[in-house]
Design a protein around this motif. Structure first.
Motif, PDB file in Angstrom:
ATOM      1  N   UNK A  70       0.841  -1.207   0.000  1.00  0.00           N
ATOM      2  CA  UNK A  70       0.000   0.000   0.000  1.00  0.00           C
ATOM      3  C   UNK A  70       0.878   1.259   0.000  1.00  0.00           C
ATOM      4  N   UNK A  71       1.963   1.216   0.768  1.00  0.00           N
ATOM      5  CA  UNK A  71       2.880   2.356   0.793  1.00  0.00           C
ATOM      6  C   UNK A  71       3.513   2.563  -0.581  1.00  0.00           C
ATOM      7  N   UNK A  72       3.942   1.463  -1.214  1.00  0.00           N
ATOM      8  CA  UNK A  72       4.512   1.579  -2.559  1.00  0.00           C
ATOM      9  C   UNK A  72       3.470   2.132  -3.534  1.00  0.00           C
ATOM     10  N   UNK A  73       2.221   1.675  -3.399  1.00  0.00           N
ATOM     11  CA  UNK A  73       1.160   2.148  -4.296  1.00  0.00           C
ATOM     12  C   UNK A  73       0.884   3.636  -4.075  1.00  0.00           C
ATOM     13  N   UNK A  74       0.922   4.093  -2.841  1.00  0.00           N
ATOM     14  CA  UNK A  74       0.695   5.522  -2.574  1.00  0.00           C
ATOM     15  C   UNK A  74       1.751   6.376  -3.267  1.00  0.00           C
ATOM     16  N   UNK A  75       2.995   5.879  -3.252  1.00  0.00           N
ATOM     17  CA  UNK A  75       4.079   6.617  -3.925  1.00  0.00           C
ATOM     18  C   UNK A  75       3.862   6.592  -5.428  1.00  0.00           C
TER      19      UNK A  75
ATOM     20  N   UNK B 155      -2.544  12.152  -2.896  1.00  0.00           N
ATOM     21  CA  UNK B 155      -2.895  13.509  -2.430  1.00  0.00           C
ATOM     22  C   UNK B 155      -3.961  13.423  -1.349  1.00  0.00           C
ATOM     23  N   UNK B 156      -3.844  12.464  -0.500  1.00  0.00           N
ATOM     24  CA  UNK B 156      -4.868  12.286   0.516  1.00  0.00           C
ATOM     25  C   UNK B 156      -6.103  11.584  -0.013  1.00  0.00           C
ATOM     26  N   UNK B 157      -5.998  11.074  -1.256  1.00  0.00           N
ATOM     27  CA  UNK B 157      -7.158  10.456  -1.885  1.00  0.00           C
ATOM     28  C   UNK B 157      -7.025   8.939  -2.021  1.00  0.00           C
ATOM     29  N   UNK B 158      -6.169   8.343  -1.199  1.00  0.00           N
ATOM     30  CA  UNK B 158      -6.055   6.886  -1.159  1.00  0.00           C
ATOM     31  C   UNK B 158      -6.534   6.411   0.221  1.00  0.00           C
ATOM     32  N   UNK B 159      -6.708   5.109   0.426  1.00  0.00           N
ATOM     33  CA  UNK B 159      -7.237   4.633   1.713  1.00  0.00           C
ATOM     34  C   UNK B 159      -6.424   5.073   2.929  1.00  0.00           C
ATOM     35  N   UNK B 160      -5.131   5.374   2.748  1.00  0.00           N
ATOM     36  CA  UNK B 160      -4.298   5.770   3.890  1.00  0.00           C
ATOM     37  C   UNK B 160      -4.350   7.266   4.173  1.00  0.00           C
ATOM     38  N   UNK B 161      -4.830   8.056   3.224  1.00  0.00           N
ATOM     39  CA  UNK B 161      -4.847   9.512   3.399  1.00  0.00           C
ATOM     40  C   UNK B 161      -3.474  10.152   3.325  1.00  0.00           C
ATOM     41  N   UNK B 162      -2.478   9.429   2.793  1.00  0.00           N
ATOM     42  CA  UNK B 162      -1.121   9.984   2.692  1.00  0.00           C
ATOM     43  C   UNK B 162      -1.026  11.025   1.577  1.00  0.00           C
ATOM     44  N   UNK B 163       0.019  11.852   1.687  1.00  0.00           N
ATOM     45  CA  UNK B 163       0.337  12.831   0.649  1.00  0.00           C
ATOM     46  C   UNK B 163       1.785  12.625   0.222  1.00  0.00           C
ATOM     47  N   UNK B 164       2.034  12.740  -1.077  1.00  0.00           N
ATOM     48  CA  UNK B 164       3.395  12.617  -1.615  1.00  0.00           C
ATOM     49  C   UNK B 164       3.768  13.929  -2.279  1.00  0.00           C
ATOM     50  N   UNK B 165       4.927  14.476  -1.926  1.00  0.00           N
ATOM     51  CA  UNK B 165       5.423  15.688  -2.566  1.00  0.00           C
ATOM     52  C   UNK B 165       6.735  15.382  -3.293  1.00  0.00           C
ATOM     53  N   UNK B 166       7.046  16.201  -4.287  1.00  0.00           N
ATOM     54  CA  UNK B 166       8.258  16.029  -5.089  1.00  0.00           C
ATOM     55  C   UNK B 166       9.077  17.306  -4.988  1.00  0.00           C
ATOM     56  N   UNK B 167      10.327  17.171  -4.606  1.00  0.00           N
ATOM     57  CA  UNK B 167      11.214  18.332  -4.437  1.00  0.00           C
ATOM     58  C   UNK B 167      10.582  19.384  -3.531  1.00  0.00           C
ATOM     59  N   UNK B 168       9.859  18.931  -2.515  1.00  0.00           N
ATOM     60  CA  UNK B 168       9.302  19.837  -1.534  1.00  0.00           C
ATOM     61  C   UNK B 168       8.022  20.547  -1.937  1.00  0.00           C
ATOM     62  N   UNK B 169       7.466  20.172  -3.089  1.00  0.00           N
ATOM     63  CA  UNK B 169       6.254  20.848  -3.559  1.00  0.00           C
ATOM     64  C   UNK B 169       5.181  19.827  -3.927  1.00  0.00           C
ATOM     65  N   UNK B 170       3.945  20.287  -3.890  1.00  0.00           N
ATOM     66  CA  UNK B 170       2.843  19.431  -4.325  1.00  0.00           C
ATOM     67  C   UNK B 170       2.942  19.262  -5.837  1.00  0.00           C
ATOM     68  N   UNK B 171       3.043  18.038  -6.332  1.00  0.00           N
ATOM     69  CA  UNK B 171       3.219  17.845  -7.776  1.00  0.00           C
ATOM     70  C   UNK B 171       1.943  18.148  -8.546  1.00  0.00           C
ATOM     71  N   UNK B 172       2.146  18.614  -9.794  1.00  0.00           N
ATOM     72  CA  UNK B 172       0.962  18.866 -10.612  1.00  0.00           C
ATOM     73  C   UNK B 172       0.488  17.569 -11.266  1.00  0.00           C
ATOM     74  N   UNK B 173      -0.590  17.676 -12.045  1.00  0.00           N
ATOM     75  CA  UNK B 173      -1.259  16.472 -12.564  1.00  0.00           C
ATOM     76  C   UNK B 173      -0.411  15.647 -13.517  1.00  0.00           C
ATOM     77  N   UNK B 174       0.573  16.270 -14.159  1.00  0.00           N
ATOM     78  CA  UNK B 174       1.351  15.502 -15.143  1.00  0.00           C
ATOM     79  C   UNK B 174       2.079  14.345 -14.475  1.00  0.00           C
ATOM     80  N   UNK B 175       2.439  14.496 -13.179  1.00  0.00           N
ATOM     81  CA  UNK B 175       3.131  13.419 -12.488  1.00  0.00           C
ATOM     82  C   UNK B 175       2.222  12.232 -12.238  1.00  0.00           C
TER      83      UNK B 175
END
Length: 263
Positions: A53-58, A63-83
């Motif tokens: 599940x952790x690997x899948x979240x990454x 963005x808080x929209x998975x069962x765990x509610x986790x957030x992933x950022x890239x280079x310290x910023x919220x990534x845009x949709x292209x990622x």
């Protein structure tokens, strides 16, 4: 022109996971985990604890929209949709436990097709390098004209690890239980680090766990704690490698049809 994510304007130097909630809804004990280029972070925990599940979240750039509610950022910023949605900006390359080729191609044709799709410069050199590294990892040589459907499980994993290191645009590599691949695990990690990948690896292998820069303990669907190998563990790694080398030698003797009356 190569469209690797490693270009100057898009180079990913770190990803960070902000903790969400466990299966019982309680907050994760690890509030944040940051992994940088060249680091190997191992993920350990019982079967069903939430490692995948952790690997899948990454992979999904949560963005808080998975069962765990986790957030992933890239280079310290919220990534845009292209990622999340643009195939040219895929964040993650994942190496799973089960890998099967379905194309009727030789190793050379498969690698050439991938290099062409990436518009890679010097494709011949890259194909040769991938093939050479894959043979070093597999320990069971195969030729460039070998059909990919004829590769053993270990050869397939070795080929995909080398291919990911050299041709994949994804800066993050997620590995699920490489210990069962029958390849040189130490060299596989060294190749990925050398190519400046961020590596996260679910594993039960003590050697791999101690080779990592840190290991995350997963329990009940949550990141419970982060452990850095102690000097005593680092010292034990040498002994574990010696034991592993001895077991590899016994396996090789079995392959040659020898008896193991004396070990």
């Amino acid at each position: 022109m190569e469209e690797f994510l490693g270009t100057a304007e898009e180079k990913v130097t770190e990803i960070a996971i902000t903790g969400g909630r466990a299966k019982d809804g309680s907050p994760e004990a690890v509030a944040a985990l940051t992994v940088r280029v060249g680091e190997v972070v191992c993920i350990v925990g019982p079967t069903g604890s939430g490692k995948s599940r952790l690997l899948a979240d990454i992979e999904w750039v949560a963005r808080g929209d998975t069962p765990t509610g986790r957030h992933v950022t890239i280079n310290g910023a919220v990534p845009d949709d292209r990622w999340r949605f643009d195939p040219q900006h895929k964040l993650v390359a994942q190496l799973s436990q089960n890998m099967n080729f379905v194309m009727d191609l030789s190793v050379r044709e498969f690698l050439a097709l991938h290099a062409e799709s990436r518009q890679a410069a010097a494709p011949g050199e890259k194909i040769a390098r991938i093939w050479e590294w894959a043979n070093e990892l597999a320990g069971e040589p195969f030729a460039l004209d070998t059909p990919v459907t004829s590769l053993s499980g270990g050869q397939s994993r070795a080929l995909m690890i080398a291919d990911t290191a050299v041709l994949s645009a994804s800066p993050v590599v997620l590995i699920d239980e490489i210990e069962n691949a029958g390849i040189d695990r130490r060299q596989a990690l060294e190749i990925l680090i050398r190519e400046e990948k961020i590596v996260l690896m679910a594993t039960h292998d003590p050697i791999l766990a101690l080779m990592g820069d840190r290991r995350v303990v997963i329990e009940g669907g949550a990141m419970r704690r982060v452990i850095e190998p102690s000097p005593a563990e680092r010292a034990n790694l040498d002994e574990l490698r010696a034991l592993d080398a001895r077991l590899m030698g016994l396996r090789e003797r079995l392959r040659r049809g020898e008896r193991l009356d004396e070990i």
